[in-house]
Design a protein around this motif. Structure first.
Motif, PDB file in Angstrom:
ATOM      1  N   PRO A  89      95.417  48.849  10.441  1.00 54.73           N
ATOM      2  CA  PRO A  89      94.454  48.569   9.827  1.00 54.73           C
ATOM      3  C   PRO A  89      93.902  49.991   9.023  1.00 54.73           C
ATOM      4  O   PRO A  89      92.942  49.957   8.429  1.00 54.73           O
ATOM      5  CB  PRO A  89      93.381  48.534  11.529  1.00 54.73           C
ATOM      6  N   GLN A  90      94.481  50.938   9.909  1.00 54.22           N
ATOM      7  CA  GLN A  90      94.548  52.137   8.936  1.00 54.22           C
ATOM      8  C   GLN A  90      95.095  51.825   7.454  1.00 54.22           C
ATOM      9  O   GLN A  90      93.654  52.398   6.595  1.00 54.22           O
ATOM     10  CB  GLN A  90      95.042  53.337   9.947  1.00 54.22           C
ATOM     11  N   GLN A  91      95.292  51.362   7.259  1.00 54.14           N
ATOM     12  CA  GLN A  91      95.776  50.992   5.589  1.00 54.14           C
ATOM     13  C   GLN A  91      94.970  50.492   5.031  1.00 54.14           C
ATOM     14  O   GLN A  91      94.359  50.683   4.073  1.00 54.14           O
ATOM     15  CB  GLN A  91      97.300  51.115   6.016  1.00 54.14           C
ATOM     16  N   ARG A  92      94.207  49.681   5.566  1.00 51.18           N
ATOM     17  CA  ARG A  92      92.671  48.807   5.265  1.00 51.18           C
ATOM     18  C   ARG A  92      92.374  49.121   4.671  1.00 51.18           C
ATOM     19  O   ARG A  92      90.983  49.505   3.472  1.00 51.18           O
ATOM     20  CB  ARG A  92      92.939  47.445   5.963  1.00 51.18           C
ATOM     21  N   ARG A  93      91.746  50.580   5.736  1.00 49.63           N
ATOM     22  CA  ARG A  93      90.236  51.179   5.870  1.00 49.63           C
ATOM     23  C   ARG A  93      90.450  52.538   4.674  1.00 49.63           C
ATOM     24  O   ARG A  93      89.613  52.790   3.838  1.00 49.63           O
ATOM     25  CB  ARG A  93      90.052  51.813   6.606  1.00 49.63           C
ATOM     26  N   LEU A  94      91.692  52.521   4.337  1.00 47.50           N
ATOM     27  CA  LEU A  94      92.020  53.769   3.472  1.00 47.50           C
ATOM     28  C   LEU A  94      92.107  53.254   1.971  1.00 47.50           C
ATOM     29  O   LEU A  94      91.368  53.544   1.102  1.00 47.50           O
ATOM     30  CB  LEU A  94      93.422  54.486   3.726  1.00 47.50           C
ATOM     31  N   PHE A  95      92.460  52.341   1.890  1.00 48.93           N
ATOM     32  CA  PHE A  95      92.370  51.013   0.880  1.00 48.93           C
ATOM     33  C   PHE A  95      91.130  50.802   0.041  1.00 48.93           C
ATOM     34  O   PHE A  95      90.540  51.302  -1.225  1.00 48.93           O
ATOM     35  CB  PHE A  95      92.708  49.641   0.563  1.00 48.93           C
ATOM     36  N   PHE A  96      89.611  50.658   0.752  1.00 48.29           N
ATOM     37  CA  PHE A  96      88.599  49.985   0.551  1.00 48.29           C
ATOM     38  C   PHE A  96      87.583  50.991   0.285  1.00 48.29           C
ATOM     39  O   PHE A  96      87.238  51.450  -0.680  1.00 48.29           O
ATOM     40  CB  PHE A  96      88.386  48.845   1.397  1.00 48.29           C
ATOM     41  N   ALA A  97      88.047  52.791   0.781  1.00 49.74           N
ATOM     42  CA  ALA A  97      87.603  53.589   0.769  1.00 49.74           C
ATOM     43  C   ALA A  97      87.809  54.561  -0.681  1.00 49.74           C
ATOM     44  O   ALA A  97      87.088  54.581  -0.653  1.00 49.74           O
ATOM     45  CB  ALA A  97      87.787  54.526   1.804  1.00 49.74           C
ATOM     46  N   LEU A  98      89.068  54.119  -0.686  1.00 49.21           N
ATOM     47  CA  LEU A  98      89.644  54.582  -2.396  1.00 49.21           C
ATOM     48  C   LEU A  98      88.700  54.147  -3.379  1.00 49.21           C
ATOM     49  O   LEU A  98      88.478  54.243  -4.088  1.00 49.21           O
ATOM     50  CB  LEU A  98      90.967  55.478  -2.507  1.00 49.21           C
ATOM     51  N   LEU A  99      88.800  53.105  -2.959  1.00 47.23           N
ATOM     52  CA  LEU A  99      88.083  51.650  -4.140  1.00 47.23           C
ATOM     53  C   LEU A  99      86.852  51.744  -4.212  1.00 47.23           C
ATOM     54  O   LEU A  99      85.969  52.456  -5.588  1.00 47.23           O
ATOM     55  CB  LEU A  99      88.156  49.970  -4.034  1.00 47.23           C
ATOM     56  N   ASN A 100      86.036  52.701  -3.302  1.00 50.51           N
ATOM     57  CA  ASN A 100      84.587  52.411  -3.144  1.00 50.51           C
ATOM     58  C   ASN A 100      84.312  54.281  -3.597  1.00 50.51           C
ATOM     59  O   ASN A 100      83.684  54.569  -4.555  1.00 50.51           O
ATOM     60  CB  ASN A 100      83.653  52.913  -2.004  1.00 50.51           C
ATOM     61  N   ASP A 101      85.683  55.330  -3.927  1.00 52.96           N
ATOM     62  CA  ASP A 101      85.263  56.406  -4.491  1.00 52.96           C
ATOM     63  C   ASP A 101      85.575  55.513  -6.352  1.00 52.96           C
ATOM     64  O   ASP A 101      84.684  56.528  -7.196  1.00 52.96           O
ATOM     65  CB  ASP A 101      86.746  57.248  -4.082  1.00 52.96           C
ATOM     66  N   ILE A 102      86.748  54.983  -6.798  1.00 51.74           N
ATOM     67  CA  ILE A 102      86.718  54.597  -7.607  1.00 51.74           C
ATOM     68  C   ILE A 102      85.293  53.941  -8.268  1.00 51.74           C
ATOM     69  O   ILE A 102      84.685  53.812  -9.590  1.00 51.74           O
ATOM     70  CB  ILE A 102      88.001  53.878  -8.071  1.00 51.74           C
ATOM     71  N   VAL A 103      84.800  53.215  -7.211  1.00 52.43           N
ATOM     72  CA  VAL A 103      83.774  52.461  -7.750  1.00 52.43           C
ATOM     73  C   VAL A 103      82.305  53.206  -7.950  1.00 52.43           C
ATOM     74  O   VAL A 103      81.417  53.220  -9.203  1.00 52.43           O
ATOM     75  CB  VAL A 103      83.488  51.187  -6.591  1.00 52.43           C
ATOM     76  N   ASP A 104      82.119  54.603  -7.166  1.00 54.55           N
ATOM     77  CA  ASP A 104      80.995  55.651  -7.721  1.00 54.55           C
ATOM     78  C   ASP A 104      81.455  55.930  -8.597  1.00 54.55           C
ATOM     79  O   ASP A 104      80.359  56.631  -8.981  1.00 54.55           O
ATOM     80  CB  ASP A 104      81.401  56.420  -6.555  1.00 54.55           C
ATOM     81  N   GLU A 105      82.762  56.506  -9.364  1.00 52.80           N
ATOM     82  CA  GLU A 105      83.013  56.874 -10.711  1.00 52.80           C
ATOM     83  C   GLU A 105      83.139  56.088 -11.592  1.00 52.80           C
ATOM     84  O   GLU A 105      82.485  56.482 -13.253  1.00 52.80           O
ATOM     85  CB  GLU A 105      84.170  57.478 -10.911  1.00 52.80           C
ATOM     86  N   PHE A 106      82.972  54.937 -11.426  1.00 54.60           N
ATOM     87  CA  PHE A 106      82.870  54.078 -12.617  1.00 54.60           C
ATOM     88  C   PHE A 106      82.220  52.744 -12.899  1.00 54.60           C
ATOM     89  O   PHE A 106      82.418  52.419 -13.609  1.00 54.60           O
ATOM     90  CB  PHE A 106      84.318  53.829 -13.158  1.00 54.60           C
ATOM     91  N   ILE A 107      81.795  52.961 -11.710  1.00 49.75           N
ATOM     92  CA  ILE A 107      80.466  51.408 -11.698  1.00 49.75           C
ATOM     93  C   ILE A 107      81.298  49.950 -12.538  1.00 49.75           C
ATOM     94  O   ILE A 107      80.806  50.087 -12.971  1.00 49.75           O
ATOM     95  CB  ILE A 107      79.066  51.821 -12.745  1.00 49.75           C
ATOM     96  N   VAL A 108      81.940  50.359 -11.282  1.00 45.51           N
ATOM     97  CA  VAL A 108      83.109  48.206 -11.637  1.00 45.51           C
ATOM     98  C   VAL A 108      82.503  47.763 -10.146  1.00 45.51           C
ATOM     99  O   VAL A 108      82.974  48.503  -9.181  1.00 45.51           O
ATOM    100  CB  VAL A 108      84.241  48.615 -12.300  1.00 45.51           C
ATOM    101  N   PRO A 109      83.316  46.953  -9.883  1.00 43.04           N
ATOM    102  CA  PRO A 109      82.844  45.336  -9.365  1.00 43.04           C
ATOM    103  C   PRO A 109      84.066  45.738  -8.278  1.00 43.04           C
ATOM    104  O   PRO A 109      85.493  46.557  -8.550  1.00 43.04           O
ATOM    105  CB  PRO A 109      82.802  44.698  -9.422  1.00 43.04           C
ATOM    106  N   GLN A 110      83.790  46.065  -7.077  1.00 38.02           N
ATOM    107  CA  GLN A 110      84.931  46.612  -6.326  1.00 38.02           C
ATOM    108  C   GLN A 110      86.234  45.071  -6.052  1.00 38.02           C
ATOM    109  O   GLN A 110      87.256  45.497  -5.906  1.00 38.02           O
ATOM    110  CB  GLN A 110      84.792  46.889  -4.008  1.00 38.02           C
ATOM    111  N   ASP A 111      85.366  43.732  -6.778  1.00 40.17           N
ATOM    112  CA  ASP A 111      86.572  43.192  -6.443  1.00 40.17           C
ATOM    113  C   ASP A 111      87.143  43.279  -7.310  1.00 40.17           C
ATOM    114  O   ASP A 111      88.698  42.442  -7.552  1.00 40.17           O
ATOM    115  CB  ASP A 111      85.825  41.594  -6.743  1.00 40.17           C
ATOM    116  N   PHE A 112      86.914  43.620  -8.263  1.00 45.00           N
ATOM    117  CA  PHE A 112      87.968  43.502  -9.634  1.00 45.00           C
ATOM    118  C   PHE A 112      88.982  44.737  -9.424  1.00 45.00           C
ATOM    119  O   PHE A 112      90.424  44.252 -10.122  1.00 45.00           O
ATOM    120  CB  PHE A 112      86.629  44.445 -10.851  1.00 45.00           C
TER     121      PHE A 112
END
Length: 232
Positions: free
Chosen positions: A54-77
């Motif tokens: 579960p920790q790996q899943r949390r890290l994966f989506f936390a990092l995706l959120n960092d990328i979302v904040d930078e490039f304003i793209v959908p997380q699902d994409f």
């Protein structure tokens, strides 16, 4: 890329790896590459076959959120993009981080490595996912050195030598491939020198052993040294 079951055998004081293949290898290809079908070289690593954590899943989506904040793209994409990148990297292997997944810890680590590499390449700041980053993971430490990013705070870093180079010694005459290094900014570089490695490790919960870099990486990040006649 396939997962091979490996057995260790000790004989006459030496250890041997015996791999069980689930299909007949291409003997013609082996002979073309190595010149022999009796002896050839392969690359292997120890696979963690436990189910993805579960920790790996949390890290994966936390990092995706960092990328979302930078490039304003959908997380699902982004999720679909990295899943596809993983599939290409592993020659068609699927991955899932959902509950009940059959993907392993090693599978999830490969996926996380792809995301971390993307963030370093595109200079995406580590924000939400920073506290979850596995700073004891060698790949992360390598990427920090390769991109000169401080492993503690993410700011621009110098290369700190864990194996101290003696005073008066010309660094350009040193073979840095034989020395352990870390990427630290000026602030944290000075702090580790001031309080010592063990207190620094305890304060930031990071390893202080450092890693060794290859000649190509050292040259790319501008560390001059005595590397013989090795070329990029």
């Amino acid at each position: 890329m396939q997962l091979l079951r490996t057995r260790l055998i000790e004989k006459d004081g030496k250890w041997y790896q015996v791999q069980e293949l689930n299909e007949k290898p291409n003997l013609d290809h082996i002979e073309t590459v190595s010149g022999s079908i009796d002896e050839y070289y392969t690359y292997s690593e120890l696979a963690d076959t436990r189910k993805a954590r579960p920790q790996q899943r949390r890290l994966f989506f936390a990092l995706l959120n960092d990328i979302v904040d930078e490039f304003i793209v959908p997380q699902d994409f982004l999720k679909a993009m990295f899943y596809l990148q993983y599939q290409i990297y592993t020659d068609g292997k699927q991955i899932s981080l959902s509950n009940g997944t059959q993907s392993t810890v090693s599978d999830a680590n490969k996926l996380l490595d792809l995301v971390i590499d993307f963030m370093f390449e595109w200079h995406v700041p580590f924000k939400k996912g920073y506290e979850l980053l596995p700073r004891d993971q060698e790949y992360y430490l390598f990427e920090c050195c390769r991109h000169r990013v401080c492993m503690i705070c993410g700011n621009k870093a110098d290369i700190h030598h864990v194996d101290v180079i003696g005073a008066g010694m010309n660094r350009a005459h040193v073979d840095h491939t034989k020395r352990h290094v870390m990427a630290l900014c000026r602030k944290h570089h000075g702090e580790i020198e001031q309080i010592g490695q063990q207190d620094f490790s305890a304060k930031y919960h990071v390893p202080v052993d450092g890693i060794k870099l290859d000649v190509e990486t050292l040259r790319k990040i501008g560390v001059q040294g005595n590397y013989g006649k090795t070329t990029n």
